[in-house]
Write an enzyme that holds these catalytic residues in place. Structure first.
Site, PDB file in Angstrom:
ATOM      1  N   ARG A  96      42.108  64.909  64.880  1.00 24.20           N
ATOM      2  CA  ARG A  96      40.988  64.909  65.840  1.00 24.20           C
ATOM      3  C   ARG A  96      39.985  63.811  65.532  1.00 24.20           C
ATOM      4  O   ARG A  96      39.701  63.550  64.357  1.00 24.20           O
ATOM      5  CB  ARG A  96      40.291  66.273  65.800  1.00 24.20           C
ATOM      6  N   HIS A 107      45.267  63.767  68.534  1.00 24.07           N
ATOM      7  CA  HIS A 107      46.633  63.233  68.485  1.00 24.07           C
ATOM      8  C   HIS A 107      46.884  62.145  69.534  1.00 24.07           C
ATOM      9  O   HIS A 107      47.909  62.163  70.233  1.00 24.07           O
ATOM     10  CB  HIS A 107      47.653  64.354  68.672  1.00 24.07           C
ATOM     11  N   HIS A 133      55.319  65.035  64.191  1.00 26.55           N
ATOM     12  CA  HIS A 133      54.874  66.414  64.348  1.00 26.55           C
ATOM     13  C   HIS A 133      56.030  67.421  64.427  1.00 26.55           C
ATOM     14  O   HIS A 133      56.017  68.360  65.228  1.00 26.55           O
ATOM     15  CB  HIS A 133      53.982  66.519  65.587  1.00 26.55           C
ATOM     16  N   GLU A 143      52.433  66.851  58.130  1.00 27.66           N
ATOM     17  CA  GLU A 143      52.117  65.582  58.801  1.00 27.66           C
ATOM     18  C   GLU A 143      51.509  64.603  57.798  1.00 27.66           C
ATOM     19  O   GLU A 143      50.320  64.667  57.504  1.00 27.66           O
ATOM     20  CB  GLU A 143      51.133  65.847  59.945  1.00 27.66           C
TER      21      GLU A 143
HETATM   22  C1  FUC Z   1      48.268  70.107  64.507  1.00 27.56           C
HETATM   23  C2  FUC Z   1      46.966  70.739  64.270  1.00 27.56           C
HETATM   24  C3  FUC Z   1      46.402  71.438  65.331  1.00 27.56           C
HETATM   25  C4  FUC Z   1      47.067  71.524  66.586  1.00 27.56           C
HETATM   26  C5  FUC Z   1      48.291  70.798  66.784  1.00 27.56           C
HETATM   27  C6  FUC Z   1      49.240  71.143  67.833  1.00 27.56           C
HETATM   28  O1  FUC Z   1      48.456  68.935  63.873  1.00 27.56           O
HETATM   29  O2  FUC Z   1      46.105  70.085  63.433  1.00 27.56           O
HETATM   30  O3  FUC Z   1      45.305  72.227  65.128  1.00 27.56           O
HETATM   31  O4  FUC Z   1      46.791  72.475  67.400  1.00 27.56           O
HETATM   32  O5  FUC Z   1      48.725  70.029  65.799  1.00 27.56           O
END
Ligand code: FUC
Length: 348
Positions: free
Chosen positions: A80, A105, A179, A312
């Site tokens: 964020r 993201h 992710h 991540e």
């Molecule tokens: C992650 C988190 C989140 C999120 C997301 C889909 O990396 O840090 O809080 O909601 O991905």
């Protein structure tokens, strides 16, 4: 080793192509030219059963209609950015807001929602798929035309690597990650609560109610964030620690890694024996235990809280707003480089 290419689906009239990297040991990794999404990773358990160890779908729809970033490349900046704005070289840049007043993201159409140009690379000791994308000046509000290459490679030592490279024609922010939600039980047959997580990290970042770092760096000692000797995930997330509560009953936190390319992150499912060891040259890792996954039967997958864990590897989130966090500016003439290796093995 081989790469198998297939027509996988369509978005509008654009074909979505899948590429499966298969090594001689039976490991198979499937990714798409859309979002660089990893849809499947097949590995053996300790009895020799080959099963999928990530949350993924066989259709494109769930990837389009979901905010969980399943398996995708994340960028330009992972995590964020508070108030969706930042100052750089005396200028204020306004980013797209896609979570409350903040930017998450990469924004409304991050790297998870674009088509990448694929190229198969076959070498003697590894097979790879290289994905290229040009992120144009002002995309999602960021400065600079940035040429990006993400390479997924697999070898016969059961090592899968993701390397990120980029060049820009202006100073800009860039902090990419992947992710993928791992679940080592195989074919999502259990949640991740009985996985052991070990991270060589003495410090993690405190988060505010919006899951944005406050700027305070906390010591893991005597907290559920002390994963240095390994901990069952369920043990960590059932604690009363305020930071676990802030994150909806789980981990969603950046850890600062003590060491690099030194088996610094390890995930182990006791029952299947599957072990994932991650090494990276990145500063940290955001551990997200799927706390926001809602119960939903979606395209053959029974989604629910704690069904997967994202590891991540990345720079520290919102670093541009915290003078005490190191942050990285990509400058013209410089090359962005980030590498993470995922090694699959079994125990017991
Ligand atoms: C992650 C988190 C989140 C999120 C997301 C889909 O990396 O840090 O809080 O909601 O991905």
């Amino acid at each position: 080793m081989e790469v198998i290419q297939k027509e996988w689906g369509k978005i509008g009239d654009k074909p979505v192509i899948s590429f499966t990297l298969a090594n001689d040991k039976g490991i198979k990794i499937t990714c798409l030219n859309y979002g660089g999404i990893i849809t499947k990773i097949i590995t053996p358990d300790n009895k020799g059963n080959y099963e999928n160890i990530v949350i993924g779908f066989d259709k494109i729809e769930p990837y389009l209609n979901n905010l969980s970033y399943f398996g995708a490349i994340i960028g330009r900046v992972a995590g964020r950015i508070k108030d969706a704005m930042f100052d750089l070289n005396g200028k204020t840049y306004i980013l797209n807001k896609n979570e409350n007043n903040n930017h998450l993201h990469g924004g409304l159409k991050g790297f998870n929602r674009v088509f990448w140009e694929p190229e198969i690379v076959q070498k003697e000791k590894e097979i790879a798929i290289q994905l290229s994308y040009l992120s144009v000046n002002e995309e999602e509000g960021y400065p600079g035309n940035v040429e990006i290459k993400v390479t997924y490679s697999l070898n016969n030592n059961n090592e899968f690597s993701i390397s990120y490279g980029a060049i820009s024609d202006q100073d800009t922010l860039l902090s990419m990650t992947n992710h993928t939600y791992f679940n080592l039980s195989g074919n999502l047959k259990r949640d991740i609560l009985n996985h052991v997580l070990k991270i060589k990290s003495d410090q993690f970042l405190e988060l505010d109610e919006e899951l944005i770092p406050t700027g305070v760096i906390l010591d893991v000692t005597n907290t559920p964030f002390d994963l240095r000797e390994g901990k069952l995930i369920k043990e960590g997330i059932t604690s009363n620690h305020l930071q676990i509560k802030v994150a909806n009953g789980g981990y969603d936190h950046p850890f600062i890694l003590n060491t690099h390319n030194d088996e610094e992150i390890m995930l182990w499912d006791l029952e299947s024996g599957r072990t994932l060891t991650i090494e990276t040259d990145e500063l940290g890792v955001v551990v997200y235990t799927g706390n926001q996954l809602k119960e939903n039967d979606m395209y053959g997958v029974s989604l629910r809280k704690y069904l997967g864990i994202c590891l991540e590897t990345q720079g520290l989130p919102d670093a541009i707003h915290h003078p005490n966090f190191p942050y990285y500016i990509l400058k013209p003439g410089e090359k962005y480089s980030s590498n993470t290796i995922y090694k699959f093995s079994v125990r017991g």
